[in-house]
Design a protein around this motif. Structure first.
Motif, mmCIF file in Angstrom:
data_model
loop_
_atom_site.group_PDB
_atom_site.id
_atom_site.type_symbol
_atom_site.label_atom_id
_atom_site.label_comp_id
_atom_site.label_asym_id
_atom_site.label_seq_id
_atom_site.Cartn_x
_atom_site.Cartn_y
_atom_site.Cartn_z
ATOM 1 N N VAL A 38 22.879 38.407 37.732
ATOM 2 C CA VAL A 38 24.255 38.749 38.147
ATOM 3 C C VAL A 38 24.272 40.308 38.406
ATOM 4 O O VAL A 38 23.967 40.712 37.399
ATOM 5 C CB VAL A 38 25.350 38.204 37.170
ATOM 6 N N ASP A 39 24.204 40.676 39.631
ATOM 7 C CA ASP A 39 24.255 42.020 39.900
ATOM 8 C C ASP A 39 25.727 42.580 39.980
ATOM 9 O O ASP A 39 25.727 44.017 39.556
ATOM 10 C CB ASP A 39 23.695 42.165 41.316
ATOM 11 N N ASP A 40 26.720 42.045 40.376
ATOM 12 C CA ASP A 40 28.190 42.611 40.150
ATOM 13 C C ASP A 40 28.953 41.233 39.946
ATOM 14 O O ASP A 40 28.891 40.225 40.599
ATOM 15 C CB ASP A 40 28.439 43.242 41.518
ATOM 16 N N PHE A 41 30.233 41.775 39.422
ATOM 17 C CA PHE A 41 31.382 40.782 39.322
ATOM 18 C C PHE A 41 32.403 41.635 39.350
ATOM 19 O O PHE A 41 32.719 42.413 38.709
ATOM 20 C CB PHE A 41 31.144 40.032 37.827
ATOM 21 N N SER A 42 33.303 40.997 40.214
ATOM 22 C CA SER A 42 34.670 41.604 40.273
ATOM 23 C C SER A 42 35.843 40.739 40.464
ATOM 24 O O SER A 42 35.707 39.590 41.159
ATOM 25 C CB SER A 42 34.769 42.742 41.370
ATOM 26 N N VAL A 43 36.912 41.133 39.802
ATOM 27 C CA VAL A 43 38.313 40.168 40.281
ATOM 28 C C VAL A 43 39.121 41.331 40.890
ATOM 29 O O VAL A 43 39.321 42.471 40.431
ATOM 30 C CB VAL A 43 38.755 39.754 39.254
ATOM 31 N N PHE A 44 39.714 40.860 42.005
ATOM 32 C CA PHE A 44 40.709 42.048 42.563
ATOM 33 C C PHE A 44 41.806 41.374 43.474
ATOM 34 O O PHE A 44 41.805 40.192 43.721
ATOM 35 C CB PHE A 44 39.882 43.178 43.681
ATOM 36 N N SER A 45 42.746 42.274 43.864
ATOM 37 C CA SER A 45 43.779 41.478 44.499
ATOM 38 C C SER A 45 43.896 42.289 45.753
ATOM 39 O O SER A 45 43.588 43.550 46.049
ATOM 40 C CB SER A 45 45.188 41.861 43.909
ATOM 41 N N SER A 46 44.546 41.547 47.029
ATOM 42 C CA SER A 46 44.828 42.126 48.214
ATOM 43 C C SER A 46 46.279 42.884 48.324
ATOM 44 O O SER A 46 47.171 42.585 47.198
ATOM 45 C CB SER A 46 44.676 40.951 49.309
ATOM 46 N N LYS A 47 46.304 43.585 49.404
ATOM 47 C CA LYS A 47 47.789 43.980 49.472
ATOM 48 C C LYS A 47 48.724 42.982 49.791
ATOM 49 O O LYS A 47 49.867 43.288 49.301
ATOM 50 C CB LYS A 47 47.784 44.921 50.706
ATOM 51 N N GLU A 48 48.453 41.728 50.008
ATOM 52 C CA GLU A 48 49.321 41.039 50.044
ATOM 53 C C GLU A 48 49.588 40.154 48.696
ATOM 54 O O GLU A 48 50.671 39.028 48.442
ATOM 55 C CB GLU A 48 48.894 39.714 51.080
ATOM 56 N N GLY A 49 48.933 40.501 47.657
ATOM 57 C CA GLY A 49 49.189 39.933 46.369
ATOM 58 C C GLY A 49 48.244 38.698 46.134
ATOM 59 O O GLY A 49 48.289 38.083 44.979
ATOM 60 N N ASP A 50 47.180 38.448 46.796
ATOM 61 C CA ASP A 50 46.250 37.339 46.729
ATOM 62 C C ASP A 50 45.297 37.902 45.810
ATOM 63 O O ASP A 50 44.805 39.024 45.839
ATOM 64 C CB ASP A 50 45.652 36.761 47.988
ATOM 65 N N TYR A 51 44.622 37.195 44.924
ATOM 66 C CA TYR A 51 43.692 37.492 44.034
ATOM 67 C C TYR A 51 42.160 36.576 44.339
ATOM 68 O O TYR A 51 42.225 35.559 44.945
ATOM 69 C CB TYR A 51 43.807 37.109 42.444
ATOM 70 N N TYR A 52 40.934 37.415 44.204
ATOM 71 C CA TYR A 52 39.868 37.278 44.602
ATOM 72 C C TYR A 52 38.938 37.460 43.589
ATOM 73 O O TYR A 52 39.014 38.330 42.632
ATOM 74 C CB TYR A 52 39.284 37.780 45.921
ATOM 75 N N VAL A 53 37.816 36.303 43.496
ATOM 76 C CA VAL A 53 36.697 36.489 42.498
ATOM 77 C C VAL A 53 35.239 36.803 43.175
ATOM 78 O O VAL A 53 34.997 35.863 44.216
ATOM 79 C CB VAL A 53 36.556 35.567 41.742
ATOM 80 N N SER A 54 34.380 38.020 42.953
ATOM 81 C CA SER A 54 33.523 38.255 43.829
ATOM 82 C C SER A 54 32.209 38.159 42.764
ATOM 83 O O SER A 54 32.091 38.826 41.803
ATOM 84 C CB SER A 54 33.518 39.222 44.420
ATOM 85 N N TRP A 55 31.205 37.320 42.879
ATOM 86 C CA TRP A 55 29.974 37.465 42.218
ATOM 87 C C TRP A 55 28.973 37.805 43.401
ATOM 88 O O TRP A 55 28.762 37.401 44.399
ATOM 89 C CB TRP A 55 29.419 35.974 41.875
ATOM 90 N N TRP A 56 28.016 38.940 42.567
ATOM 91 C CA TRP A 56 26.958 39.195 43.625
ATOM 92 C C TRP A 56 25.659 38.912 42.894
ATOM 93 O O TRP A 56 25.516 39.080 41.623
ATOM 94 C CB TRP A 56 26.907 40.487 43.886
ATOM 95 N N PHE A 57 24.695 38.283 43.553
ATOM 96 C CA PHE A 57 23.408 37.826 42.580
ATOM 97 C C PHE A 57 22.086 38.650 43.444
ATOM 98 O O PHE A 57 22.124 38.525 44.583
ATOM 99 C CB PHE A 57 23.160 36.376 42.888
ATOM 100 N N SER A 58 21.204 39.191 42.566
ATOM 101 C CA SER A 58 19.909 39.549 43.163
ATOM 102 C C SER A 58 18.944 38.673 42.709
ATOM 103 O O SER A 58 18.651 38.393 41.672
ATOM 104 C CB SER A 58 19.767 40.960 42.418
ATOM 105 N N LEU A 59 18.280 38.101 43.599
ATOM 106 C CA LEU A 59 17.079 37.132 43.533
ATOM 107 C C LEU A 59 15.950 37.706 43.149
ATOM 108 O O LEU A 59 15.313 38.939 43.255
ATOM 109 C CB LEU A 59 16.638 36.323 44.918
ATOM 110 N N THR A 60 15.351 37.030 42.024
ATOM 111 C CA THR A 60 14.551 37.634 41.244
ATOM 112 C C THR A 60 13.049 37.282 41.122
ATOM 113 O O THR A 60 11.828 37.768 40.558
ATOM 114 C CB THR A 60 14.799 37.635 39.530
ATOM 115 N N ASN A 61 12.742 36.106 42.221
ATOM 116 C CA ASN A 61 11.292 35.647 42.282
ATOM 117 C C ASN A 61 10.940 35.234 43.618
ATOM 118 O O ASN A 61 12.042 34.665 44.083
ATOM 119 C CB ASN A 61 10.988 34.607 41.086
#
Length: 160
Positions: A38-61
């Motif tokens: 897991v390279d990054d993880f964030s939860v954020f909201s848009s200007k419209e008030g919607d919420y999002y979850v983002s995971w970034w993965f870096s492949l290791t092999n």
């Protein structure tokens, strides 16, 4: 604003990093199951008030080592169960909303520290609907054997 509040409410990012993150693109790789961190993880909201979850993965092999994949979800009735399952898979516990998103600061909550750098097994599956293509990334499980995998990968490299 006092210095303590300023310090505690400021994310640990270098100037310009948020601009870089917005331009980050997911790698194009074949569908399949991959070992990743897991390279990054964030939860954020848009200007419209919607919420999002983002995971970034870096492949290791394998041939795709170093490639980047993203799991991105809007938080809503159809996705909350999946979001909770993913966090439980990586951390071992089911999160509360306040663990994911700190309403007071407006930034990702404390669960971020518990997921960053975790070794996982993920699966990418591409779905086509008409002329559109949707790339889905799923978190299968925590990769508890990751140390052995990293050691095996290192043996394949020729030292110079």
């Amino acid at each position: 604003m006092g210095i303590e509040k300023l310090f505690n409410s400021t994310p640990a990012e270098e100037p310009g990093n948020s601009e870089t993150k917005q331009k980050r693109e997911m790698s194009r790789i074949p569908d399949g199951t991959y070992q990743a961190l897991v390279d990054d993880f964030s939860v954020f909201s848009s200007k419209e008030g919607d919420y999002y979850v983002s995971w970034w993965f870096s492949l290791t092999n394998g041939a795709a080592k170093g490639e980047q994949l993203q799991r991105f979800s809007m938080v809503g009735p159809a996705t909350v169960g999946y979001i909770k399952k993913d966090v439980r898979t990586v951390t071992g516990s089911i999160p509360e909303w306040g663990d994911l998103f700190n309403e007071e600061t407006g930034y990702t909550g404390e669960v971020r520290a518990g997921v960053l750098g975790k070794p996982v097994i993920i699966t990418q599956k591409t779905a086509r609907k008409g002329s559109r293509e949707f790339i889905n990334v799923y978190i299968d499980r925590l990769n508890e054997a990751s140390e052995a995998v990293v050691q095996d990968d290192d043996e394949d490299e020729i030292p110079f």
